[in-house]
Scaffold this active site. Structure first.
Site, PDB file in Angstrom:
ATOM      1  N   HIS A 117      -1.937   0.309  -9.601  1.00 26.51           N
ATOM      2  CA  HIS A 117      -2.484  -0.643  -8.615  1.00 26.51           C
ATOM      3  C   HIS A 117      -3.168  -1.829  -9.315  1.00 26.51           C
ATOM      4  O   HIS A 117      -4.376  -2.030  -9.177  1.00 26.51           O
ATOM      5  CB  HIS A 117      -3.454   0.074  -7.664  1.00 26.51           C
ATOM      6  CG  HIS A 117      -3.715  -0.710  -6.401  1.00 26.51           C
ATOM      7  ND1 HIS A 117      -3.961  -0.111  -5.184  1.00 26.51           N
ATOM      8  CD2 HIS A 117      -3.767  -2.038  -6.159  1.00 26.51           C
ATOM      9  CE1 HIS A 117      -4.165  -1.037  -4.266  1.00 26.51           C
ATOM     10  NE2 HIS A 117      -4.052  -2.223  -4.843  1.00 26.51           N
ATOM     11  N   ARG A 153       0.867  -1.169   0.000  1.00 27.53           N
ATOM     12  CA  ARG A 153       0.000   0.000   0.000  1.00 27.53           C
ATOM     13  C   ARG A 153       0.905   1.220   0.000  1.00 27.53           C
ATOM     14  O   ARG A 153       1.973   1.204   0.629  1.00 27.53           O
ATOM     15  CB  ARG A 153      -0.882   0.045   1.265  1.00 27.53           C
ATOM     16  CG  ARG A 153      -2.020  -0.947   1.290  1.00 27.53           C
ATOM     17  CD  ARG A 153      -3.123  -0.591   0.272  1.00 27.53           C
ATOM     18  NE  ARG A 153      -4.240  -1.519   0.325  1.00 27.53           N
ATOM     19  CZ  ARG A 153      -4.357  -2.602  -0.449  1.00 27.53           C
ATOM     20  NH1 ARG A 153      -3.411  -2.912  -1.311  1.00 27.53           N
ATOM     21  NH2 ARG A 153      -5.427  -3.364  -0.365  1.00 27.53           N
ATOM     22  N   GLU A 213      -4.246   7.533  -4.576  1.00 27.72           N
ATOM     23  CA  GLU A 213      -4.583   6.857  -5.837  1.00 27.72           C
ATOM     24  C   GLU A 213      -5.920   7.363  -6.338  1.00 27.72           C
ATOM     25  O   GLU A 213      -6.852   7.457  -5.539  1.00 27.72           O
ATOM     26  CB  GLU A 213      -4.622   5.339  -5.618  1.00 27.72           C
ATOM     27  CG  GLU A 213      -3.243   4.797  -5.270  1.00 27.72           C
ATOM     28  CD  GLU A 213      -3.222   3.299  -4.973  1.00 27.72           C
ATOM     29  OE1 GLU A 213      -4.253   2.630  -5.143  1.00 27.72           O
ATOM     30  OE2 GLU A 213      -2.157   2.805  -4.578  1.00 27.72           O
TER      31      GLU A 213
HETATM   32  C1  8YV Z   1      -7.578  -5.126  -4.753  1.00 24.45           C
HETATM   33  C2  8YV Z   1      -5.496  -5.254  -3.564  1.00 24.45           C
HETATM   34  O1  8YV Z   1      -8.267  -5.669  -5.781  1.00 24.45           O
HETATM   35  O2  8YV Z   1      -6.300  -7.294  -2.782  1.00 24.45           O
HETATM   36  C3  8YV Z   1      -5.809  -6.214  -2.492  1.00 24.45           C
HETATM   37  O3  8YV Z   1      -5.552  -5.892  -1.330  1.00 24.45           O
HETATM   38  O4  8YV Z   1      -4.747  -4.356  -3.425  1.00 24.45           O
HETATM   39  C4  8YV Z   1      -6.132  -5.470  -4.868  1.00 24.45           C
HETATM   40  O5  8YV Z   1      -5.953  -6.792  -5.202  1.00 24.45           O
HETATM   41  C5  8YV Z   1      -7.807  -3.675  -4.727  1.00 24.45           C
HETATM   42  O6  8YV Z   1      -7.401  -3.182  -3.483  1.00 24.45           O
HETATM   43  C6  8YV Z   1      -9.237  -3.350  -4.939  1.00 24.45           C
HETATM   44  O7  8YV Z   1      -9.452  -2.006  -4.760  1.00 24.45           O
END
Ligand code: 8YV
Length: 322
Positions: free
Chosen positions: A285, A237, A266
């Site tokens: 992302h 993140r 983002e």
């Molecule tokens: C998500 C991700 O699809 O799974 C996670 O934690 O970062 C991604 O795979 C994304 O966060 C959806 O907004």
């Protein structure tokens, strides 16, 4: 009477059909995110929410008196205020495992493309700069047999380690809150204190979940420990990194390059200083974003949701909410 579900994310027909067997669905089918005000208004009679990143906090829950479960189509659940959910007895679920290999592939995409300068050299050709003779200014660094340091040895970290160790013959070390002795034995990777990992690894991959403890885990001091030849990869993140410090260290040659799938904000602003740097490879992302994996994640999220609303324990109830 069937429970009412709000499906806030785009999901495949198959996932919708699964939910429809047990629930009445209200669907947000526009591509832009549902406006917060409308979402809060809708929540008044909703039993289950299917989402990807909506912030679930006290303010949200005050508008959701009927709510029993929030099922997220993501493995990360930093958008959940766990204390607020726990106090009110709201179930929260996520989608682990099905994305491990896909996200690990993406981490390696960033490792390889920063090391071999893929996006920069793609631009070089498109801009008509390719001369006949090969030229040292285009050279990159080796990934194979280099030292890979993984911060956060969870399921995805392990999938990255396996690629590094057995695919690229890398020397793999990891840092994690607690040691993973079984992983050390099965993958032949070594535990390494964080500062030592930072100061010795050629590739540093940040793969930790975002929690109160990991906010800005990597900042000025940590970048300062890295070798000037090191490459930093973030697939976790954006908030786990002090982005201003990252810009600084890249601008000053404190590290060689960075590969980023995630950002503090983002979508990242197109004028962001990171985007002015040639030695940065950026992606919007998309760690888990393959057709198959997003399908699997949506199906799992649908299953979590319907199980929770039909009196069963969902398979992926978040640990802290058990
Ligand atoms: C998500 C991700 O699809 O799974 C996670 O934690 O970062 C991604 O795979 C994304 O966060 C959806 O907004």
């Amino acid at each position: 009477l069937k429970p009412k579900v709000l499906v806030e994310s785009q999901i495949p027909e198959e996932a919708e059909a699964l939910i429809a067997q047990y629930c009445d669905i209200y669907k947000w089918d526009k591509h832009e995110p549902m406006p917060r005000e409308l979402l809060l208004e809708k929540m008044s009679d909703i039993d289950g929410l299917l989402t990807s990143s909506t912030k679930i906090d006290d303010h949200f829950l005050d508008h959701a008196k009927q709510l029993k479960v929030v099922s997220s189509i993501s493995v990360g659940y930093n958008h959940f205020d766990l204390k607020a959910m726990k106090t009110r007895g709201i179930m929260g679920t996520h989608t682990p495992n099905v994305l491990n290999e896909t996200v690990a592939d993406l981490a390696f995409t960033l490792i390889l493309s920063t090391a071999r300068r893929v996006t920069e050299l793609d631009q070089y050709i498109r801009q008509g700069q390719w001369q006949k003779s090969d030229n040292e200014s285009l050279f990159g660094i080796d990934v194979h047999h280099a030292k890979l340091g993984i911060i956060g040895m969870g399921r995805i970290g392990e999938a990255i380690a396996r690629r590094g160790k057995f695919g690229f013959g890398m020397d793999v070390v990891y840092y994690n809150r607690n040691r993973k002795l079984e992983t050390e034995a099965s993958l032949r990777v070594e535990y390494c204190p964080l500062d030592e990992l930072l100061s010795t690894a050629d590739f540093i991959v940040l793969m930790t979940p975002l929690t109160k403890k990991t906010v800005k885990l990597i900042g000025k001091r940590e970048f300062g420990l890295m070798k000037p030849t090191a490459i930093f990869i973030n697939v976790s993140r954006g908030q786990t990194v002090d982005e201003a410090a990252l810009v600084d260290v890249l601008e000053n040659g404190g590290i060689r390059a960075a590969g980023l799938d995630v950002f503090e904000e983002e979508p990242i602003n197109a004028d962001h200083p990171l985007l002015k740097l040639k030695n940065v490879v950026v992606l919007p992302h998309i760690g888990s974003a393959t057709h198959q994996t997003r399908f699997d994640m949506a199906m799992l999220a649908a299953r979590n949701l319907t199980d929770a609303l039909t009196g069963q324990t969902p398979p992926n109830l978040i640990e802290e909410l058990k």
